[in-house]
Scaffold this active site. Structure first.
Site, PDB file in Angstrom:
ATOM      1  CB  CYS A 209      30.468  40.265  37.146  1.00 17.85           C
ATOM      2  SG  CYS A 209      31.778  41.416  36.701  1.00 17.85           S
TER       3      CYS A 209
ATOM      4  CB  CYS B  63      33.024  42.338  41.038  1.00 19.30           C
ATOM      5  SG  CYS B  63      31.349  41.768  40.738  1.00 19.30           S
ATOM      6  CD  GLU B  64      32.703  48.458  44.576  1.00 21.32           C
ATOM      7  OE1 GLU B  64      32.245  49.533  44.171  1.00 21.32           O
ATOM      8  OE2 GLU B  64      33.614  48.385  45.427  1.00 21.32           O
ATOM      9  CG  HIS B  65      29.544  46.673  40.411  1.00 25.10           C
ATOM     10  ND1 HIS B  65      30.451  46.970  39.404  1.00 25.10           N
ATOM     11  CD2 HIS B  65      29.502  47.762  41.209  1.00 25.10           C
ATOM     12  CE1 HIS B  65      30.915  48.191  39.585  1.00 25.10           C
ATOM     13  NE2 HIS B  65      30.369  48.687  40.671  1.00 25.10           N
ATOM     14  CG  HIS B  66      27.232  41.491  39.255  1.00 25.57           C
ATOM     15  ND1 HIS B  66      28.043  42.358  38.544  1.00 25.57           N
ATOM     16  CD2 HIS B  66      25.975  41.677  38.783  1.00 25.57           C
ATOM     17  CE1 HIS B  66      27.312  43.036  37.672  1.00 25.57           C
ATOM     18  NE2 HIS B  66      26.056  42.649  37.788  1.00 25.57           N
TER      19      HIS B  66
ATOM     20  CG  HIS C 216      36.458  41.440  36.223  1.00 26.70           C
ATOM     21  ND1 HIS C 216      36.203  42.370  37.213  1.00 26.70           N
ATOM     22  CD2 HIS C 216      37.751  41.628  35.859  1.00 26.70           C
ATOM     23  CE1 HIS C 216      37.288  43.099  37.423  1.00 26.70           C
ATOM     24  NE2 HIS C 216      38.252  42.661  36.615  1.00 26.70           N
TER      25      HIS C 216
ATOM     26  CD  GLN D   7      41.630  44.442  36.890  1.00 24.57           C
ATOM     27  OE1 GLN D   7      40.817  43.555  36.658  1.00 24.57           O
ATOM     28  NE2 GLN D   7      42.651  44.690  36.090  1.00 24.57           N
TER      29      GLN D   7
END
Length: 210
Positions: A170, A99-102, A168, A140
């Protein structure tokens, strides 16, 4: 006038921008040492001396999709199909993404279907398109749309459907800590969007094969 599709133009521009700003291996390894120190450990101790190099190699594998062009994968098609115009579905394509956030793992499966319009593509190429987009920093929802849009633009079929189910990390291993939950996303184009019967036929196939 350019003959490139919208997907090809975006891929070209993204790759050019990424190459111009990409740090070298030494910078990556130095960043990993900084993270190790920030975490509270000593990057010079025996067990961690080679960790920065290992992480850099692992990241090359995790994010190899940035160096691959999904439109090129779909270029070779076959037209000798004796008029076949029914649904083609590749089920439960397992993938690992981040994931691009975490930068936490996303692990799941993708179902990819299309109805040909005079030509088909090798089934392994559909799995490779999933893999290219998975091997990038992702959410996603975006990944689902990218897979469907690319197949639609390159093959120009009667319709495309993509459904993804994934866990996920995260939210399963940090944050809200809800293991066992998964996220389901879909993208329907052409006859899959316009025809409820076609859409339902595809959705009936989106269970894990035995």
């Amino acid at each position: 006038m350019s003959n490139l599709s919208n997907v090809q133009v975006l891929e070209r521009d993204r790759k050019a921008e990424e190459e111009s700003a990409r740090p070298d291996r030494a910078e990556v390894e130095a960043a990993v040492r900084t993270i190790i120190r920030w975490a509270g450990d000593d990057p010079k101790r025996d067990g961690l001396i080679e960790t920065p190099s290992r992480v850099a190699r692992a990241f090359e594998e995790f994010f190899i999709g940035y160096s691959q062009n999904p439109t090129t994968i779909l270029q070779k098609t076959f037209e000798e199909i004796d008029g076949y115009d029914e649904m083609i579905t590749l089920r439960a394509v397992r993938f690992e993404s981040h994931c691009e956030h975490h930068m936490a793992p996303i692990v799941g499966k993708a179902w990819v279907a299309y109805i040909p319009n005079g030509r088909v593509v090798g089934i392994s190429k559909l799995a490779r398109v999933v893999e290219v987009y998975a091997k990038r920093l992702q959410i996603q929802e975006k990944m689902t749309a990218q897979i469907a849009n690319t197949i639609n633009e390159v093959l120009k079929p009667q319709g495309v459907a993509v459904l993804i189910k994934a866990q996920h990390h995260c939210m399963t291993t940090r944050g809200i800590h809800k293991p066992g939950t998964d996220l389901v996303t879909s993208r329907m184009l052409g006859c899959f969007r316009d025809n409820a019967t076609t859409r339902q036929e595809f959705l009936s196939m989106t269970t894990d094969p035995e």
